[in-house]
Design an enzyme around this catalytic site. Structure first.
Site, short mmCIF file in Angstrom:
data_model
loop_
_atom_site.label_atom_id
_atom_site.label_comp_id
_atom_site.label_asym_id
_atom_site.label_seq_id
_atom_site.Cartn_x
_atom_site.Cartn_y
_atom_site.Cartn_z
N SER A 1 0.85 -1.19 0.00
CA SER A 1 0.00 0.00 0.00
C SER A 1 0.88 1.24 0.00
O SER A 1 2.03 1.19 0.45
CB SER A 1 -0.88 0.01 1.25
N TYR B 1 -2.69 -0.68 10.35
CA TYR B 1 -2.57 -1.01 8.93
C TYR B 1 -1.22 -0.53 8.39
O TYR B 1 -0.51 -1.26 7.69
CB TYR B 1 -3.72 -0.38 8.17
N LYS C 1 1.93 -2.77 6.73
CA LYS C 1 2.37 -2.57 5.35
C LYS C 1 3.82 -2.08 5.30
O LYS C 1 4.57 -2.44 4.38
CB LYS C 1 1.43 -1.61 4.62
#
Length: 254
Positions: free
Chosen positions: A146, A159, A163
């Site tokens: 991402s 998150y 990532k």
């Protein structure tokens, strides 16, 4: 003088595994690879969705097999990879997000996101590489990361952490397996319009923040990733490893 020739983007004769293939980015990647000639194994938890996708792909002349799989179950994943592989191409698109303020993060949410996005991705990539090394075959391993592996984001502390970690282990694995001809890269999309991002785009404040950050002035579509995944999987990217291919509309350019 002999003119140079562009290396082939075709994937004929190669076996690809795509996790998270039942919807969104994973589905688009599976279709892209199959369209370039790869034999694709579709993996996700929902067998019904995979069966439906495989039928649609077969109707358009693509080759796809179905493999029900929960990437967070390490033992089952490693067993399936050993049984079904070796895979020349991996696209790991299985992922989870539980967004919220960092002060509200629960241990259960942290573990759930980490177990799939980081731990599952790590051991999946390792399992596919082990099969290639045992077979003495080169390969291209691609983790869907991402733009949040390179920046911070509102309500995205967990998150972002996972990532960033995915991009980190990808670089380390690329260094470790380069001499075996195994390339390891990430694709880092911006916000892509899928069922999982529907609620984010429905929030006017979040949508305005996103559109302000994306320099090309539009959100991403799954089609924006299809060329990128074929490129990294193909001989056209034979000198590309340990890198993050940004498909972010310029988000991280500043």
């Amino acid at each position: 003088m002999s003119l140079p020739r562009t290396p082939s983007f075709r994937l004929d004769g190669r076996h690809a595994l795509v996790t998270g293939a039942s919807s969104g980015i994973g589905l688009a990647c599976a279709v892209a690879l199959a369209g370039a000639g790869a034999q694709v194994t579709l993996a996700a938890r929902s067998k019904d969705k995979l069966d439906d996708l495989a039928r649609q792909m077969a109707a358009e002349g693509m080759t796809a097999a179905v493999l029900p799989l929960n990437v967070a179950d390490i033992a089952a994943t490693e067993s399936a990879i050993a049984r079904e592989g070796p895979f020349d191409i991996l696209v790991n698109s299985a992922g989870l997000a539980r967004h919220g303020p960092a002060l509200d993060t629960t241990e259960a949410d942290f573990d759930a996101v980490s177990d799939l996005n980081l731990k599952g991705a790590y051991f999946l990539t390792r399992a596919v590489a082990a099969g290639l090394i045992a077979a003495k075959r080169p390969g291209s391993l691609i983790n869907i990361s991402s733009q949040m592996a390179h920046v911070g984001g509102i309500d995205r502390a967990v998150y972002c952490a996972t990532k960033h970690a995915v991009d980190g282990f990808t670089k380390a694995m690329a260094v470790e397996w380069g001499r075996q001809g195994i390339r390891v890269n990430t694709i880092c999309p911006t916000f892509i319009r899928t069922a999982l991002t529907k609620s984010t785009f429905a929030n006017p404040e979040r949508r305005a923040w996103i559109e302000d950050k994306i320099k090309l002035g539009r959100v991403g579509e799954v089609e924006d990733l299809m060329g990128a995944v074929v490129f990294l999987a193909s001989d056209a990217a034979s000198l590309v490893t340990g890198t993050a291919l940004m498909v972010d509309g310029g988000w991280t350019a500043e």
